[in-house]
Design a protein around this motif. Structure first.
Motif, PDB file in Angstrom:
ATOM      1  N   ASN A  14      -7.995 -61.935   8.638  1.00  0.00           N
ATOM      2  CA  ASN A  14      -6.530 -61.861   8.688  1.00  0.00           C
ATOM      3  C   ASN A  14      -5.914 -62.092   7.316  1.00  0.00           C
ATOM      4  O   ASN A  14      -4.947 -61.418   6.941  1.00  0.00           O
ATOM      5  CB  ASN A  14      -5.981 -62.853   9.705  1.00  0.00           C
ATOM      6  CG  ASN A  14      -6.255 -62.426  11.126  1.00  0.00           C
ATOM      7  OD1 ASN A  14      -6.513 -61.256  11.392  1.00  0.00           O
ATOM      8  ND2 ASN A  14      -6.225 -63.360  12.033  1.00  0.00           N
ATOM      9  N   LEU A  15      -6.451 -63.028   6.553  1.00  0.00           N
ATOM     10  CA  LEU A  15      -5.920 -63.263   5.203  1.00  0.00           C
ATOM     11  C   LEU A  15      -6.246 -62.102   4.263  1.00  0.00           C
ATOM     12  O   LEU A  15      -5.417 -61.722   3.425  1.00  0.00           O
ATOM     13  CB  LEU A  15      -6.465 -64.573   4.649  1.00  0.00           C
ATOM     14  CG  LEU A  15      -5.951 -65.835   5.342  1.00  0.00           C
ATOM     15  CD1 LEU A  15      -6.608 -67.071   4.753  1.00  0.00           C
ATOM     16  CD2 LEU A  15      -4.437 -65.922   5.238  1.00  0.00           C
ATOM     17  N   ILE A  16      -7.433 -61.531   4.388  1.00  0.00           N
ATOM     18  CA  ILE A  16      -7.794 -60.363   3.569  1.00  0.00           C
ATOM     19  C   ILE A  16      -6.877 -59.192   3.903  1.00  0.00           C
ATOM     20  O   ILE A  16      -6.412 -58.479   3.009  1.00  0.00           O
ATOM     21  CB  ILE A  16      -9.274 -59.997   3.772  1.00  0.00           C
ATOM     22  CG1 ILE A  16     -10.163 -61.057   3.125  1.00  0.00           C
ATOM     23  CG2 ILE A  16      -9.588 -58.615   3.214  1.00  0.00           C
ATOM     24  CD1 ILE A  16     -11.628 -60.947   3.482  1.00  0.00           C
ATOM     25  N   ASN A  17      -6.598 -59.007   5.193  1.00  0.00           N
ATOM     26  CA  ASN A  17      -5.677 -57.935   5.580  1.00  0.00           C
ATOM     27  C   ASN A  17      -4.275 -58.179   5.041  1.00  0.00           C
ATOM     28  O   ASN A  17      -3.574 -57.225   4.693  1.00  0.00           O
ATOM     29  CB  ASN A  17      -5.656 -57.764   7.094  1.00  0.00           C
ATOM     30  CG  ASN A  17      -6.838 -56.969   7.591  1.00  0.00           C
ATOM     31  OD1 ASN A  17      -7.567 -56.358   6.806  1.00  0.00           O
ATOM     32  ND2 ASN A  17      -7.056 -56.976   8.877  1.00  0.00           N
ATOM     33  N   CYS A  18      -3.850 -59.433   4.941  1.00  0.00           N
ATOM     34  CA  CYS A  18      -2.549 -59.726   4.318  1.00  0.00           C
ATOM     35  C   CYS A  18      -2.522 -59.219   2.885  1.00  0.00           C
ATOM     36  O   CYS A  18      -1.557 -58.577   2.460  1.00  0.00           O
ATOM     37  CB  CYS A  18      -2.274 -61.221   4.330  1.00  0.00           C
ATOM     38  SG  CYS A  18      -1.842 -61.882   5.919  1.00  0.00           S
ATOM     39  N   LEU A  19      -3.579 -59.508   2.157  1.00  0.00           N
ATOM     40  CA  LEU A  19      -3.649 -59.047   0.765  1.00  0.00           C
ATOM     41  C   LEU A  19      -3.692 -57.525   0.688  1.00  0.00           C
ATOM     42  O   LEU A  19      -3.050 -56.918  -0.185  1.00  0.00           O
ATOM     43  CB  LEU A  19      -4.863 -59.656   0.071  1.00  0.00           C
ATOM     44  CG  LEU A  19      -4.850 -61.177  -0.076  1.00  0.00           C
ATOM     45  CD1 LEU A  19      -6.176 -61.664  -0.664  1.00  0.00           C
ATOM     46  CD2 LEU A  19      -3.686 -61.618  -0.936  1.00  0.00           C
ATOM     47  N   LEU A  20      -4.428 -56.895   1.583  1.00  0.00           N
ATOM     48  CA  LEU A  20      -4.486 -55.435   1.595  1.00  0.00           C
ATOM     49  C   LEU A  20      -3.132 -54.814   1.948  1.00  0.00           C
ATOM     50  O   LEU A  20      -2.736 -53.809   1.361  1.00  0.00           O
ATOM     51  CB  LEU A  20      -5.549 -54.949   2.576  1.00  0.00           C
ATOM     52  CG  LEU A  20      -6.982 -55.103   2.131  1.00  0.00           C
ATOM     53  CD1 LEU A  20      -7.932 -54.719   3.261  1.00  0.00           C
ATOM     54  CD2 LEU A  20      -7.257 -54.253   0.910  1.00  0.00           C
TER      55      LEU A  20
END
Length: 111
Positions: A14-20
């Motif tokens: 979820n945090l990686i998707n926020c950055l993406l």
């Protein structure tokens, strides 16, 4: 305390998707937003939906809080439907990651 073995991975996704999703704004406003770039961002959004859906089932089976995984499904699906909803998707995914990392036993089901 019961915890799913995938809690850290689901919160990290979820945090990686926020950055993406934030990076996608620069790709959209730049001249480099092609179909392949769009598919890359959408692919990660739908992978996030699938992983969070699995986390919902596991949390339900372990009788722990479902708030984080459900918010993860909603946040990733927002971006998966349209990139226009990137800002709400980022906010919901951050809240989702917080609830996933702070996973606790669902007190209503244990009584």
């Amino acid at each position: 305390m019961k915890k799913s073995k995938y809690d850290i991975w689901t919160g990290a996704i979820n945090l990686i998707n926020c950055l993406l999703f934030i990076a996608s704004w620069f790709a959209i406003f730049g001249a480099d937003f092609t179909t392949r770039v769009a598919m890359f961002f959408y692919l990660f959004a739908w992978i996030g939906v699938i992983i969070n859906a699995i986390a919902v089932v596991q949390s339900h089976n372990l009788q722990i809080s479902l708030v984080g995984p459900i918010l993860g499904v909603v946040g990733n699906a927002l971006y998966g439907f349209t990139a226009v909803l990137a800002l709400p998707a980022v906010i919901v995914n951050i809240v989702s990651a917080f609830f996933i990392f702070m996973q606790h036993v669902n007190h209503f089901k244990t009584k």
